[in-house]
Write a protein that holds these residues in place. Structure first.
Motif, PDB file in Angstrom:
ATOM      1  N   GLU A  26      36.251  42.872  40.835  1.00 26.23           N
ATOM      2  CA  GLU A  26      36.558  42.291  42.148  1.00 26.23           C
ATOM      3  C   GLU A  26      36.528  40.762  42.089  1.00 26.23           C
ATOM      4  O   GLU A  26      37.316  40.094  42.746  1.00 26.23           O
ATOM      5  CB  GLU A  26      35.563  42.768  43.214  1.00 26.23           C
ATOM      6  CG  GLU A  26      35.648  44.243  43.542  1.00 26.23           C
ATOM      7  CD  GLU A  26      34.862  45.144  42.602  1.00 26.23           C
ATOM      8  OE1 GLU A  26      34.704  46.335  42.933  1.00 26.23           O
ATOM      9  OE2 GLU A  26      34.410  44.700  41.525  1.00 26.23           O
ATOM     10  N   LYS A  27      35.634  40.237  41.282  1.00 24.03           N
ATOM     11  CA  LYS A  27      35.467  38.785  41.193  1.00 24.03           C
ATOM     12  C   LYS A  27      36.508  38.132  40.278  1.00 24.03           C
ATOM     13  O   LYS A  27      37.058  37.085  40.625  1.00 24.03           O
ATOM     14  CB  LYS A  27      34.056  38.476  40.676  1.00 24.03           C
ATOM     15  CG  LYS A  27      33.733  37.005  40.629  1.00 24.03           C
ATOM     16  CD  LYS A  27      32.261  36.800  40.304  1.00 24.03           C
ATOM     17  CE  LYS A  27      31.861  35.346  40.459  1.00 24.03           C
ATOM     18  NZ  LYS A  27      30.413  35.174  40.254  1.00 24.03           N
ATOM     19  N   TRP A  28      36.792  38.738  39.122  1.00 23.89           N
ATOM     20  CA  TRP A  28      37.590  38.048  38.106  1.00 23.89           C
ATOM     21  C   TRP A  28      39.043  38.482  38.014  1.00 23.89           C
ATOM     22  O   TRP A  28      39.901  37.661  37.673  1.00 23.89           O
ATOM     23  CB  TRP A  28      36.903  38.182  36.742  1.00 23.89           C
ATOM     24  CG  TRP A  28      35.554  37.553  36.762  1.00 23.89           C
ATOM     25  CD1 TRP A  28      34.342  38.177  36.749  1.00 23.89           C
ATOM     26  CD2 TRP A  28      35.263  36.150  36.870  1.00 23.89           C
ATOM     27  NE1 TRP A  28      33.320  37.261  36.826  1.00 23.89           N
ATOM     28  CE2 TRP A  28      33.857  36.000  36.896  1.00 23.89           C
ATOM     29  CE3 TRP A  28      36.055  35.002  36.937  1.00 23.89           C
ATOM     30  CZ2 TRP A  28      33.231  34.769  36.989  1.00 23.89           C
ATOM     31  CZ3 TRP A  28      35.433  33.763  37.033  1.00 23.89           C
ATOM     32  CH2 TRP A  28      34.043  33.656  37.056  1.00 23.89           C
ATOM     33  N   HIS A  29      39.351  39.741  38.285  1.00 23.37           N
ATOM     34  CA  HIS A  29      40.739  40.185  38.150  1.00 23.37           C
ATOM     35  C   HIS A  29      41.721  39.405  39.027  1.00 23.37           C
ATOM     36  O   HIS A  29      42.788  39.010  38.538  1.00 23.37           O
ATOM     37  CB  HIS A  29      40.851  41.683  38.421  1.00 23.37           C
ATOM     38  CG  HIS A  29      40.408  42.526  37.278  1.00 23.37           C
ATOM     39  ND1 HIS A  29      40.781  43.846  37.153  1.00 23.37           N
ATOM     40  CD2 HIS A  29      39.633  42.260  36.183  1.00 23.37           C
ATOM     41  CE1 HIS A  29      40.252  44.349  36.056  1.00 23.37           C
ATOM     42  NE2 HIS A  29      39.549  43.406  35.460  1.00 23.37           N
ATOM     43  N   PRO A  30      41.422  39.176  40.304  1.00 25.72           N
ATOM     44  CA  PRO A  30      42.402  38.443  41.124  1.00 25.72           C
ATOM     45  C   PRO A  30      42.727  37.049  40.571  1.00 25.72           C
ATOM     46  O   PRO A  30      43.894  36.629  40.588  1.00 25.72           O
ATOM     47  CB  PRO A  30      41.730  38.342  42.500  1.00 25.72           C
ATOM     48  CG  PRO A  30      40.780  39.490  42.540  1.00 25.72           C
ATOM     49  CD  PRO A  30      40.295  39.646  41.122  1.00 25.72           C
ATOM     50  N   LEU A  31      41.724  36.357  40.050  1.00 24.19           N
ATOM     51  CA  LEU A  31      41.957  35.019  39.487  1.00 24.19           C
ATOM     52  C   LEU A  31      42.881  35.079  38.280  1.00 24.19           C
ATOM     53  O   LEU A  31      43.759  34.228  38.109  1.00 24.19           O
ATOM     54  CB  LEU A  31      40.632  34.377  39.071  1.00 24.19           C
ATOM     55  CG  LEU A  31      39.637  34.041  40.169  1.00 24.19           C
ATOM     56  CD1 LEU A  31      38.325  33.555  39.564  1.00 24.19           C
ATOM     57  CD2 LEU A  31      40.215  32.985  41.090  1.00 24.19           C
TER      58      LEU A  31
ATOM     59  N   HIS B 271      39.505  51.513  41.845  1.00 23.47           N
ATOM     60  CA  HIS B 271      39.540  50.109  42.261  1.00 23.47           C
ATOM     61  C   HIS B 271      40.926  49.698  42.764  1.00 23.47           C
ATOM     62  O   HIS B 271      41.050  49.076  43.821  1.00 23.47           O
ATOM     63  CB  HIS B 271      39.114  49.211  41.106  1.00 23.47           C
ATOM     64  CG  HIS B 271      39.161  47.756  41.424  1.00 23.47           C
ATOM     65  ND1 HIS B 271      38.205  47.144  42.209  1.00 23.47           N
ATOM     66  CD2 HIS B 271      40.060  46.789  41.117  1.00 23.47           C
ATOM     67  CE1 HIS B 271      38.511  45.863  42.345  1.00 23.47           C
ATOM     68  NE2 HIS B 271      39.629  45.628  41.695  1.00 23.47           N
ATOM     69  N   TYR B 272      41.971  50.038  42.009  1.00 28.13           N
ATOM     70  CA  TYR B 272      43.305  49.548  42.341  1.00 28.13           C
ATOM     71  C   TYR B 272      44.078  50.417  43.329  1.00 28.13           C
ATOM     72  O   TYR B 272      44.893  49.899  44.084  1.00 28.13           O
ATOM     73  CB  TYR B 272      44.128  49.327  41.061  1.00 28.13           C
ATOM     74  CG  TYR B 272      43.789  48.005  40.425  1.00 28.13           C
ATOM     75  CD1 TYR B 272      44.453  46.845  40.797  1.00 28.13           C
ATOM     76  CD2 TYR B 272      42.759  47.902  39.497  1.00 28.13           C
ATOM     77  CE1 TYR B 272      44.113  45.622  40.247  1.00 28.13           C
ATOM     78  CE2 TYR B 272      42.409  46.688  38.943  1.00 28.13           C
ATOM     79  CZ  TYR B 272      43.097  45.543  39.327  1.00 28.13           C
ATOM     80  OH  TYR B 272      42.756  44.331  38.788  1.00 28.13           O
TER      81      TYR B 272
ATOM     82  N   LEU C 167      44.970  37.731  37.374  1.00 26.54           N
ATOM     83  CA  LEU C 167      46.295  38.285  37.710  1.00 26.54           C
ATOM     84  C   LEU C 167      47.180  37.254  38.405  1.00 26.54           C
ATOM     85  O   LEU C 167      48.402  37.253  38.220  1.00 26.54           O
ATOM     86  CB  LEU C 167      46.139  39.542  38.568  1.00 26.54           C
ATOM     87  CG  LEU C 167      45.637  40.769  37.802  1.00 26.54           C
ATOM     88  CD1 LEU C 167      45.237  41.876  38.768  1.00 26.54           C
ATOM     89  CD2 LEU C 167      46.682  41.268  36.811  1.00 26.54           C
ATOM     90  N   LYS C 168      46.572  36.368  39.170  1.00 27.99           N
ATOM     91  CA  LYS C 168      47.334  35.317  39.859  1.00 27.99           C
ATOM     92  C   LYS C 168      48.060  34.415  38.852  1.00 27.99           C
ATOM     93  O   LYS C 168      49.127  33.881  39.142  1.00 27.99           O
ATOM     94  CB  LYS C 168      46.376  34.491  40.723  1.00 27.99           C
ATOM     95  CG  LYS C 168      47.057  33.444  41.586  1.00 27.99           C
ATOM     96  CD  LYS C 168      46.045  32.705  42.433  1.00 27.99           C
ATOM     97  CE  LYS C 168      45.460  31.616  41.567  1.00 27.99           C
ATOM     98  NZ  LYS C 168      44.652  30.635  42.204  1.00 27.99           N
TER      99      LYS C 168
END
Length: 192
Positions: A106-111, A132-133, A113-114
């Protein structure tokens, strides 16, 4: 310093990961700006952590076979990103490995993937990644989610974990080899 290197440094500096970084264990993931497929699995296993090479075990051999690519292509292409649900080996449980730590993806994937704007499909390997997804979009269980894989395409492709422990599941679900694996191989070949 690239965005990915900055994120890697932030992960290393995060107090959440101190028990690993204090032993000089690096976070295990691969991300490139050119990536078109992201593989999201559980967390690195013990062998992967020791070798600092994700999917470096029998499960990885089987995943590469499913994808129809060699070990060299799997590791060397910049078109495939590897983002486990946790970038560190969580340890041993009574049977198998412990689950990925809550809050890590939740903390690192969005950063991360962006920074990968060309991702066309995210391959979700196993229940943790699917939960999760896909969240409430999942079916009642992993088998039904994988069986209905086409409803998640092209954004996601759910797979069962390629662990040797899942041979029984494969025997009970012959449709996986007949329907899902050809979709996976076609997807990978169209990108590579």
């Amino acid at each position: 310093m690239s965005e990915f290197e900055q994120i890697r440094h932030q992960i290393i500096a995060d107090p959440m990961n101190e028990r690993y970084t204090s032993r000089d264990i690096e976070p295990l993931f691969k991300a490139t700006e050119d990536a078109r497929i992201a593989i999201i699995g559980q967390a690195p296993g013990r062998k992967a952590e020791e070798s600092q090479l994700f999917w470096n075990d029998l499960s990885g051999d089987r995943l590469r076979e499913w994808m129809g690519i060699s070990r060299d292509v799997f590791y060397e292409t910049s078109n495939i990103a590897h983002l486990p649900m946790d970038f560190y080996y969580p340890g041993k449980a009574k049977s198998g490995d412990m689950p990925p730590r809550k809050g890590f993806a939740e903390k690192w994937h969005p950063l991360i993937l962006k920074e990968m704007p060309n991702i066309g499909t995210i391959i979700l390997v196993g229940g943790y990644a699917q939960k999760h997804y896909l969240g409430p979009r999942r079916e009642k269980n992993l088998t039904e989610t994988v069986r209905n894989h086409k409803q998640y395409l092209p954004e996601y492709l759910p797979l069962v974990h390629p662990s040797p422990l899942n041979y029984g599941w494969m025997k009970r679900n012959p449709w996986f080899e007949q329907e899902v694996l050809p979709t996976l191989r076609e997807l990978v070949q169209s990108i590579l």
